[in-house]
Write an enzyme that holds these catalytic residues in place. Structure first.
Site, short mmCIF file in Angstrom:
data_model
loop_
_atom_site.label_atom_id
_atom_site.label_comp_id
_atom_site.label_asym_id
_atom_site.label_seq_id
_atom_site.Cartn_x
_atom_site.Cartn_y
_atom_site.Cartn_z
CG HIS A 37 19.74 64.30 45.44
ND1 HIS A 37 18.56 63.68 45.14
CD2 HIS A 37 20.72 63.48 45.00
CE1 HIS A 37 18.80 62.53 44.53
NE2 HIS A 37 20.10 62.37 44.44
CE LYS A 149 19.70 54.88 49.65
NZ LYS A 149 20.20 54.72 48.30
CG ASP A 150 24.74 55.73 47.29
OD1 ASP A 150 24.26 54.74 46.74
OD2 ASP A 150 24.09 56.80 47.44
NE ARG A 187 17.78 52.03 40.97
CZ ARG A 187 19.04 52.37 40.81
NH1 ARG A 187 19.68 53.00 41.77
NH2 ARG A 187 19.69 52.09 39.69
P1 AMP Z 1 22.23 59.69 43.17
O1 AMP Z 1 21.50 60.80 42.48
O2 AMP Z 1 21.35 58.62 43.70
O3 AMP Z 1 23.40 59.18 42.38
O4 AMP Z 1 22.87 60.33 44.47
C1 AMP Z 1 23.66 61.50 44.37
C2 AMP Z 1 24.28 61.74 45.71
O5 AMP Z 1 23.26 61.89 46.70
C3 AMP Z 1 25.16 60.57 46.17
O6 AMP Z 1 26.31 61.10 46.81
C4 AMP Z 1 24.27 59.86 47.14
O7 AMP Z 1 24.98 59.15 48.13
C5 AMP Z 1 23.51 61.00 47.76
N1 AMP Z 1 22.25 60.53 48.33
C6 AMP Z 1 21.31 59.75 47.73
N2 AMP Z 1 20.32 59.46 48.60
C7 AMP Z 1 20.66 60.05 49.77
C8 AMP Z 1 20.04 60.12 51.06
N3 AMP Z 1 18.88 59.51 51.32
N4 AMP Z 1 20.66 60.82 52.04
C9 AMP Z 1 21.84 61.44 51.78
N5 AMP Z 1 22.47 61.42 50.60
C10 AMP Z 1 21.89 60.74 49.60
#
Ligand code: AMP
Length: 259
Positions: A37, A149-150, A187
């Site tokens: 993030h 990652k997503d 997670r």
């Molecule tokens: P999340 O909080 O998991 O919904 O992720 C929020 C944003 O952070 C999304 O755009 C994800 O793709 C990105 N993100 C999550 N994990 C990573 C990571 N390891 N490296 C880069 N971006 C990430």
């Protein structure tokens, strides 16, 4: 950094930027912020006058209520991390703020939202697309930042932006990994030390660059993936989703094109 919880407060916080025509970079997150993030926030900081981070565990993108309930939450730590990364406004609404009683309008993406996560998590991308459009409409960003990652999420968000003629640029950031190769994920905190060791088979499987070889690596570690296949996500990409204990992990790696 301003911390805001309601749409009214968010509008007030962004009013000066709007009046002065400043560029806004948006980083949507579900919180439990980690270095992945932070990389998104730093990219937004480098390219925009104002950086808005959102922390919202979007109930609409969870099909399992147990997964939603167990999702890690630590808003105070998130506020510290967001501020340290140069965030100007942190918007952390509660669910009723974005989905008030009577809410009944959804973005239903097909195309890029079909297959992979779309098959494993029915309704997931409907929730993602709807909340992203709501956040874009509230924040009016020049750019919004998403992690590779997503990778399927990036493809879905790009498709929604294109199909609905939204006026913002979608920027992506490479996956941030721990030194042992495991992709950072909110997670991961739910993995026991033993499960974490097992989970390292996921990046090892991706490193083979081949679904059959990757599946063998996972099998040796006792992992039966939900999927492990090559998908066209901004180029050929080896994508994997697997349950390790009670924790569902996804990861991917771009495949080099053979010329
Ligand atoms: P999340 O909080 O998991 O919904 O992720 C929020 C944003 O952070 C999304 O755009 C994800 O793709 C990105 N993100 C999550 N994990 C990573 C990571 N390891 N490296 C880069 N971006 C990430």
């Amino acid at each position: 950094m301003k911390r805001v919880q309601t749409i009214a407060e968010l509008r007030r916080a962004l009013e000066p930027a709007r009046l002065e025509g400043m560029s806004v970079g948006l980083v949507p997150t579900m919180g439990a912020l980690h270095a992945g993030h932070v990389a998104l926030l730093q990219a937004a900081r480098a390219e925009n006058d104002v950086v808005v981070a959102t922390v919202f565990v979007n109930p609409a993108q969870f099909s399992e209520t147990s997964d939603l309930a167990a999702y890690p939450r630590d808003l105070e730590a998130d506020a510290r991390a967001a501020e340290a990364a140069g965030t100007d406004v942190l918007f952390a609404p509660d669910a009723a703020e974005l989905y008030p009683p009577g809410f009944a309008t959804w973005i239903e993406p097909k195309g890029a939202a079909e297959g992979l996560e779309g098959t494993q998590r029915p309704g997931h991308f409907r929730g993602v697309a709807t909340v992203c459009v709501k956040l874009f409409s509230l924040v009016h960003p020049a750019r919004a930042y998403f992690g590779r990652k997503d990778a399927q999420q990036v493809a879905v968000v790009r498709q929604v932006v294109r199909d609905l003629n939204l006026e913002l640029e979608i920027r992506t950031v490479e996956t941030v990994r721990d030194p042992d190769g495991l992709a950072l994920s909110s997670r991961n905190v739910r993995l026991s030390p033993a499960e974490r060791t097992v989970a390292l088979a996921i990046p090892r499987a991706l490193a083979t660059g081949d679904p059959a070889a990757g599946r063998a690596v996972l099998r040796d570690a006792g992992i039966e993936p939900e999927y492990l296949e090559v998908a066209d996500l901004d180029g050929p990409t080896l994508v994997v989703a697997a349950q390790v204990g009670a924790t569902r992990l996804i990861d991917n790696t771009p495949l080099r094109r053979i010329v």
